[in-house]
Design a protein around this motif. Structure first.
Motif, PDB file in Angstrom:
ATOM      1  N   ASN A   1       0.744  -0.924  -0.016  1.00 17.17           N
ATOM      2  CA  ASN A   1      -0.059   0.028  -0.302  1.00 17.17           C
ATOM      3  C   ASN A   1       1.034   1.515   0.244  1.00 17.17           C
ATOM      4  OD1 ASN A   1      -1.738   2.346   0.679  1.00 17.17           O
ATOM      5  ND2 ASN A   1      -2.376   1.556   2.571  1.00 17.17           N
TER       6      ASN A   1
ATOM      7  N   LYS B   1       0.501   4.210  -0.352  1.00 18.33           N
ATOM      8  CA  LYS B   1      -0.538   5.540   0.107  1.00 18.33           C
ATOM      9  C   LYS B   1      -0.010   6.974  -0.798  1.00 18.33           C
ATOM     10  CE  LYS B   1      -0.002   3.383   4.866  1.00 18.33           C
ATOM     11  NZ  LYS B   1      -0.346   3.642   6.370  1.00 18.33           N
TER      12      LYS B   1
ATOM     13  N   GLN C   1      -6.332   2.435  -3.976  1.00 13.91           N
ATOM     14  CA  GLN C   1      -6.416   2.659  -2.804  1.00 13.91           C
ATOM     15  C   GLN C   1      -7.508   3.090  -1.494  1.00 13.91           C
ATOM     16  OE1 GLN C   1      -3.422   4.911  -1.517  1.00 13.91           O
ATOM     17  NE2 GLN C   1      -1.584   3.929  -2.497  1.00 13.91           N
TER      18      GLN C   1
ATOM     19  N   HIS D   1      -9.872   1.546   4.420  1.00 11.99           N
ATOM     20  CA  HIS D   1      -8.645   1.669   4.638  1.00 11.99           C
ATOM     21  C   HIS D   1      -8.931   3.271   6.372  1.00 11.99           C
ATOM     22  CE1 HIS D   1      -4.229   3.035   6.569  1.00 11.99           C
ATOM     23  NE2 HIS D   1      -4.250   1.783   6.032  1.00 11.99           N
TER      24      HIS D   1
ATOM     25  N   GLY E   1       2.885  -1.112   5.100  1.00 17.12           N
ATOM     26  CA  GLY E   1       2.046   0.433   4.383  1.00 17.12           C
ATOM     27  C   GLY E   1       4.042   0.717   4.402  1.00 17.12           C
TER      28      GLY E   1
END
Ligand code: PGA
Length: 253
Positions: free
Chosen positions: A16, A18, A69, A100, A236
């Motif tokens: 992920n 981000k 995402q 999330h 992450g």
């Protein structure tokens, strides 16, 4: 539900990213991930929307998957700034992370909105990775079980007979980006609860993937993935360095 069936319980590692990346950094990171193939686990990267196109090009001839995402709960229309599951599908997305904790917290996403997003993704052939997890205050108040069950139950009810198609990610909020990982035993305990909840809703529960997320690093990944109900990770910070991400992917088999 018309999804391509996945290899049952084969571990899945999802990066992920981000809100990180640049053309240069992405090219380097993706080349590192591609160059370290083959993996025993399924591997995917969930990138910021503007980078989907270059990610699709970089990964097209590989077995590495990609996704987004977030996705809109709506199919199309006057929803400025939103991106639909149909659009993600056009870019070859296999996955969309939904719910999330950063979106629940900063964008006030409700349990029902998260469930609607998961449904919208599935309707367009994009597998939702549905995140659930308690805050530190909730854990300390003994509310972990009730919180994650409530979050997951909205999705189970909304997806109904398609509930078996989602991927679930348990991400304790206190472990995200903090360097404080749930112990393998703490994580396993919640994963077992979630699988039992899924089992009451779908005959596919035993084959569903439940990922752990929250400060997964090369040095703790193997122990987490060795737990019976942990089927991989949602990663992450450590997904931004190819050497770390590759090491985590290799820890899953
Ligand atoms: P982290 O993030 O690995 O940096 O803790 C995980 C996530 O938020 O998905």
């Amino acid at each position: 539900c018309s999804m391509t069936p996945d290899v049952a319980r084969r571990p899945l590692i999802v990066g992920n990213w981000k809100m990180h990346g640049s053309h240069t950094a992405n090219a380097e990171l993706l080349a590192g991930i591609v160059g370290a193939r083959p993996y025993l686990a399924d591997v995917a990267v969930c990138v910021p929307f503007p980078y989907l196109s270059e990610t699709a090009v970089a990964l097209a001839a590989t077995d590495i998957r990609w996704g987004a995402q977030d996705c809109s709960a709506h199919e199309q229309g006057a929803y400025t700034g939103e991106v639909s599951a149909g659009m993600l599908h056009e870019f070859g997305c296999r996955y969309a992370i939904v719910g999330h904790s950063e979106r629940r917290q900063y964008h006030h996403e409700s349990d029902q909105l998260v469930a609607d997003k998961a449904k919208a993704a599935l309707a367009r052939g994009v597998t939702p990775i549905v995140c659930v997890g308690e805050t530190l205050a909730q854990r300390e108040a003994g509310e972990t079980e009730s919180v994650v069950k409530r979050q997951l139950s909205h999705v189970i009810h909304t997806l109904a007979h398609c509930a078996g198609e989602m991927v679930v990610a348990y991400e304790p909020v206190w472990a995200i980006g903090t360097g404080r990982t749930a112990t393998p035993e703490q994580a396993q305990a919640v994963h077992a609860l979630l699988r039992a909840q899924l089992a009451a809703a779908t005959p596919r529960a035993a084959d569903m993937k439940i990922l752990y997320g929250g400060s997964v690093k090369p040095d703790n990944a193997a122990q987490l993935f060795a737990q019976p109900d942990i089927d991989g990770g949602l990663v992450g910070g450590a997904a931004l360095k190819s050497a770390d991400f590759v090491a985590i992917c290799r820890a899953a088999h």
